[in-house]
Design an enzyme around this catalytic site. Sequence first.
Site, short mmCIF file in Angstrom:
data_model
loop_
_atom_site.label_atom_id
_atom_site.label_comp_id
_atom_site.label_asym_id
_atom_site.label_seq_id
_atom_site.Cartn_x
_atom_site.Cartn_y
_atom_site.Cartn_z
N SER A 21 2.47 -2.11 -19.97
CA SER A 21 2.15 -0.91 -20.38
C SER A 21 2.52 -0.71 -21.99
O SER A 21 1.51 -0.14 -22.61
CB SER A 21 2.68 0.30 -19.82
N ARG A 25 -0.41 -0.66 -25.74
CA ARG A 25 -0.29 0.36 -26.50
C ARG A 25 -0.11 -0.09 -27.89
O ARG A 25 -0.57 0.52 -28.96
CB ARG A 25 0.82 1.22 -26.08
N ARG A 119 -13.89 1.01 -10.09
CA ARG A 119 -12.75 2.05 -9.96
C ARG A 119 -13.36 3.04 -10.94
O ARG A 119 -14.19 3.13 -11.61
CB ARG A 119 -11.60 1.39 -10.89
N SER A 161 -3.92 8.79 -15.44
CA SER A 161 -3.39 9.05 -17.17
C SER A 161 -4.16 8.28 -17.97
O SER A 161 -4.04 8.58 -19.36
CB SER A 161 -2.05 9.00 -17.02
N SER A 188 1.42 10.91 -12.99
CA SER A 188 1.72 9.90 -14.06
C SER A 188 1.90 10.52 -15.49
O SER A 188 1.39 9.28 -16.41
CB SER A 188 0.65 8.60 -13.93
N ASP A 302 2.78 2.41 -9.33
CA ASP A 302 2.77 0.80 -9.12
C ASP A 302 3.72 0.30 -8.20
O ASP A 302 3.84 -0.94 -8.02
CB ASP A 302 2.90 0.27 -10.70
N LYS A 329 -6.51 0.92 -6.67
CA LYS A 329 -6.12 -0.25 -7.82
C LYS A 329 -6.94 -1.63 -7.57
O LYS A 329 -7.92 -1.29 -7.21
CB LYS A 329 -4.79 -0.36 -7.47
N ARG A 333 -4.27 -0.71 -2.02
CA ARG A 333 -3.01 -1.39 -2.03
C ARG A 333 -2.38 -0.84 -0.67
O ARG A 333 -1.38 -1.26 -0.03
CB ARG A 333 -2.28 -0.91 -3.04
N LYS A 402 -2.46 -12.07 -13.69
CA LYS A 402 -2.87 -10.51 -14.06
C LYS A 402 -1.86 -9.92 -15.10
O LYS A 402 -2.08 -9.36 -16.06
CB LYS A 402 -3.51 -9.96 -13.12
#
Length: 421
Positions: A21, A25, A119, A161, A188, A302, A329, A333, A402
């Site tokens: 994450s 960014r 998605r 988010s 989130s 997650d 996701k 899941r 991934k």
Amino acid sequence: MKVKIYPSKAEGDIKLPSSKSMAHRAIICATLARGKSKIENIAYSEDILATIAGMRKLGANISEMEDSLIVEGIEDFSKFNDNKIDCNESGSTLRFFIPIFSLIGKNIEFYGRNRLLKRPQKIYEKIFKDQGLVFEQDDEKIVIDGSLKSGEYVVDGNISSQFISGLLFTLPLLNGDSIIKINPPFESKSYVDLTIDMLKTFGVEVEYRDELEIYIKGNQKYRATDYRVEGDYSQLGFFAVLGALNNDIVCKGLKLDSKQGDREIINIIKRAGLKVEEQEDGYKFYSGTPKEMDIDLENCPDLGPILTVLLAYGEGKSKIYNAQRLRLKESDRIEAMEIELKKMGVEISSDESSITIVGKSSYNSCIDAFGHKDHRIVMSLAVMATLLDKPLTIEGAEAINKSYPKFFEDLSSLGIKIEYL
């Protein structure tokens, strides 16, 4: 790829990979900054490689070293060099990129794999169409054309988010100030706060007017900055549960006061009645039997798959709620973990937004399991496999690339016996 994981006792210590994450960014902010930034402690997962490739197409010059990047950012969008952007299977990459690439003001095509283009993107579709811009989505690609404008944006807070973060990267660069109004519930939020902190690190200021409104001043410039990516609490979840259920282990390379939402794993393990000991740059997890408990996933979705494994070995009947986004996701899941854990005799059931599990002390291996093309399903099943009576073979184990290509290598370093088939 298939892996066969044998019941084994874990022991020792492990250094967690850097936060995916935070790396996404940092790479984006460094690209949007004039000048040269060094980003240290990079783990080259497929998702991060997708973001690097996309930022190169935006015009950044990015040099990859063993575990760091040198990013020469862009002064403007004149060096943009390709309108076909492959986001692989990274939801963060796609949703962060769409507003940013709109600033080029030209036709852009985004591509992806597996479930990525299935998605939901309705938030962006509405924003683009309300501004008279092109946004078209089918099973093969998403096409945009036209530049977003400053102003007021209204975003539902209960889908992802990532839409809010995508706008936050983009709106400071526009002429004129903007406001993002978030329709509750704001789920989130911790991920939005990570974005705001990263923007600040790279010289861009945004501020909350109240809990559901963010003010963004326009005409800002990103500032080149050297940055070190902290360890990943999302990935810690797998080893925290391994330590809690299998045997005592130490996890290192973490920022103890991190703002990552998945740092909640520490509180969850403690609430389960299990011992967690802080160390200088990490934690020691002591094994035991988890108590019956309810877990709210609103700010840490997650963690969902691995928490089903934790609760499967717990006392009594436990529930995970606010879990509806797990269905959107890389796989559904909730369904994936329900299918695989039932094969091993776990009493697990679900509705649209919650999971109920009745725990017990031991389970029989189903011999073969499927990873559902989802990295977090594969890693959760791998932890479960260490606790079973017989080896478990997981098909589709390559999904770990991934986010955590070295997962099995790290699991093996703790003494878990793994055979690659």
